[in-house]
Design an enzyme around this catalytic site. Structure first.
Site, short mmCIF file in Angstrom:
data_model
loop_
_atom_site.label_atom_id
_atom_site.label_comp_id
_atom_site.label_asym_id
_atom_site.label_seq_id
_atom_site.Cartn_x
_atom_site.Cartn_y
_atom_site.Cartn_z
N SER A 217 45.27 37.48 46.15
CA SER A 217 44.14 36.64 46.55
C SER A 217 44.46 35.89 47.85
O SER A 217 44.71 36.52 48.87
CB SER A 217 43.78 35.70 45.41
OG SER A 217 42.53 35.09 45.64
N ASP A 359 35.77 42.67 40.57
CA ASP A 359 36.15 41.43 41.26
C ASP A 359 34.91 40.64 41.66
O ASP A 359 34.04 41.14 42.39
CB ASP A 359 36.99 41.76 42.50
CG ASP A 359 37.70 40.54 43.05
OD1 ASP A 359 37.01 39.54 43.36
OD2 ASP A 359 38.94 40.56 43.18
N HIS A 391 38.79 38.98 38.84
CA HIS A 391 39.73 38.58 39.90
C HIS A 391 40.95 37.83 39.35
O HIS A 391 42.08 38.18 39.65
CB HIS A 391 38.99 37.70 40.92
CG HIS A 391 39.80 37.34 42.12
ND1 HIS A 391 39.90 38.15 43.23
CD2 HIS A 391 40.56 36.24 42.39
CE1 HIS A 391 40.68 37.56 44.13
NE2 HIS A 391 41.09 36.41 43.65
#
Ligand code: NAG
Ligand code: NAG
Length: 458
Positions: A217, A359, A391
């Site tokens: 991320s 996601d 996610h």
């Protein structure tokens, strides 16, 4: 099959939460005789020295042992052989000389020829949330300073330390906490690796180590930008590969996608972080932020991601501006967001890219396109698309697979070339991943009980 998977997942998550609970009784003992380390914003160690222009990127400006021991979850100490903080010269997104801090963790029985650069998803716009600070025992806590996300990642990194690798963490947002200023993040990551190599005399790191990178991320942004910038900015560095999860190719899309949803708290630190690097964006924000929302929005200037996440969850943050489409309509904002999108250069190092099909922060279609683009220019990528995750979950679920890929890469056993894409039901069902999964759990548990971190000899 599915039942087996669910059980496995349940056991994994349970074991993770069990480590947290189990650690709690230790808290009282460890809190004694420990003072809160000075915040980075007030700590002269972080201050930029004069004459930065005259030294090369990666040159060490100062170093010390961390003022407090390194912690996991801020509660249980990680049993390391040594830890170091290094301030070294890097370059910001405008091309100006700057400097940032690198944390170096050395496990017991370390293999000084292997270095993992782990990029933490700090996602904040104040330097007081930097990993070099947040990884210490008894760092400032409370509602504003909670950095549990960061510390959860430290648990994953413990698995890497178990391999005997030296693990380094750059404060890649730099001295101004320029979250989303991704060129800086890439430079800071590459210069952190250079600084680690330059630190041989006091850390013991080999002068020609095998180097890998890992990030998820917010940490994937720094890692993938580093991979894109390496051929031009750091051709001297030999990097064996990078594991990149939860990629975020286009931040404009993220703004539209998370606004009003659970992760809307990414927007204020993202906007403030970019304004910290690009003052002209700060002026745009001042001009368009509605007066009744100023105090609320600007809270992100002095708090860490957990607090942003809580304060702005499900809020229509873009409605705090007089033009809710500002990221498209304002030419300065549009230019800066475009400048910070991935896909400007092709990484030359081998990559393991993993991404959740579902996601909710950054659509998988954009990662599909980015991977295609890299692959059409000769990249070496194993791309794993994961169906049973979102996610946040994939950061944990795919960690064993990413780690097993990194182990192979560190050991020179990754003979993959060209590009391969695989869509899997779950990254946890991967046989390679399953081989390291129980060890991660066991080691995480044992580490919290105070076992020395490092491969057990014999
Ligand atoms: C940073 O770079 C910009 C653009 O090149 C330049 O205008 C500015 O003066 C520089 N700032 C500093 C502090 O060196
Ligand atoms: C990012 O996505 C937006 C739509 O969400 C699009 O308008 C923009 O062109 C994209 N930027 C880049 C650099 O691909």
């Amino acid at each position: 099959m599915l039942v087996g998977f669910n059980l496995l997942l349940a056991a994994f998550l349970l074991a993770l939460s069990a480590t947290v609970t189990y650690a709690a009784p230790l808290e009282h003992d460890l809190l004694q005789d420990r003072s809160t380390p000075t915040l980075p914003s007030k700590d002269p160690f972080y201050a930029l020295p004069y004459g930065l222009d005259e030294v090369s990127p990666g040159i060490i400006l100062r170093h010390r042992a961390p003022p407090n021991p390194i912690a996991a979850f801020g509660i249980a100490p990680v049993n390391l052989q040594a830890a170091h903080q290094i301030l070294s010269r890097t370059t910001d997104s405008l091309g100006n000389a700057t400097a940032t801090v690198l944390t170096v963790l050395v496990p017991h029985n370390a293999d000084f020829t292997k270095v993992l650069s782990y990029q933490v998803a700090e996602d904040a716009s104040t330097i007081d949330c930097a990993p070099s600070y947040a990884f210490q025992l008894e760092h400032a806590q409370g509602p504003e300073m909670g950095t549990m996300v960061t510390e959860t990642e430290l648990l994953l990194v413990e698995a890497a330390l178990e391999q005997g690798w030296i693990v380094i963490f750059p404060d890649f947002l730099g001295p101004k906490a320029a979250f989303m200023a991704n060129e800086l993040a890439g430079y800071a990551t590459l210069d952190g690796i250079r600084a680690a190599i330059n630190s041989a005399s006091f850390t013991g790191i080999s002068e020609t180590p095998t180097i890998t990178m890992w990030g998820y991320s917010g940490g994937s942004l720094a890692s993938l930008w580093a991979a894109e910038l390496q051929p031009t900015y750091a051709p001297d560095l030999k990097i064996a590969g990078a594991a990149i999860g939860g990629t975020v190719p286009n931040i404009t899309t993220v703004v539209t996608r998370v606004n009003g949803k659970a992760n809307a708290g990414l927007i204020p630190p993202g906007v403030i972080g970019l304004s910290n690097q690009y003052p002209e964006l700060g002026q745009v924000v001042d001009q368009h932020l509605l007066p009744q929302f100023r105090t609320e929005f600007n809270k992100a200037k002095s708090q860490c991601y957990l607090a942003d996440d809580t304060d702005f969850a499900n809020k229509d943050v873009m409605a705090m501006f007089d033009d809710r489409n500002l990221v498209y309509t304002n030419p300065i904002a549009a230019r800066i967001l475009a400048a910070n999108a991935l896909g400007k250069h092709t990484p030359q190092i081998p990559l393991f890219v993993y991404k959740s099909v579902g996601d909710e922060i950054s659509p998988i279609s954009e990662t599909d396109t980015l991977v295609d683009k890299y692959c059409n220019s000769g990249a070496n990528i194993m791309y794993q698309r994961d169906q049973k995750s979102n996610h946040g979950q994939l950061a944990v679920i795919a960690a064993p697979k990413a780690l097993s890929w990194l182990i192979n890469t560190m050991n020179g056993l990754n003979h993959h070339s060209g590009c391969t894409t695989k869509t899997v039901l779950s990254s946890l069902l991967d046989l390679d991943a399953l081989k390291v999964l129980p060890k991660i759990l066991l080691d995480a548990l044992l580490d919290l009980l105070g076992k020395p971190v490092g491969p057990l000899i014999g």
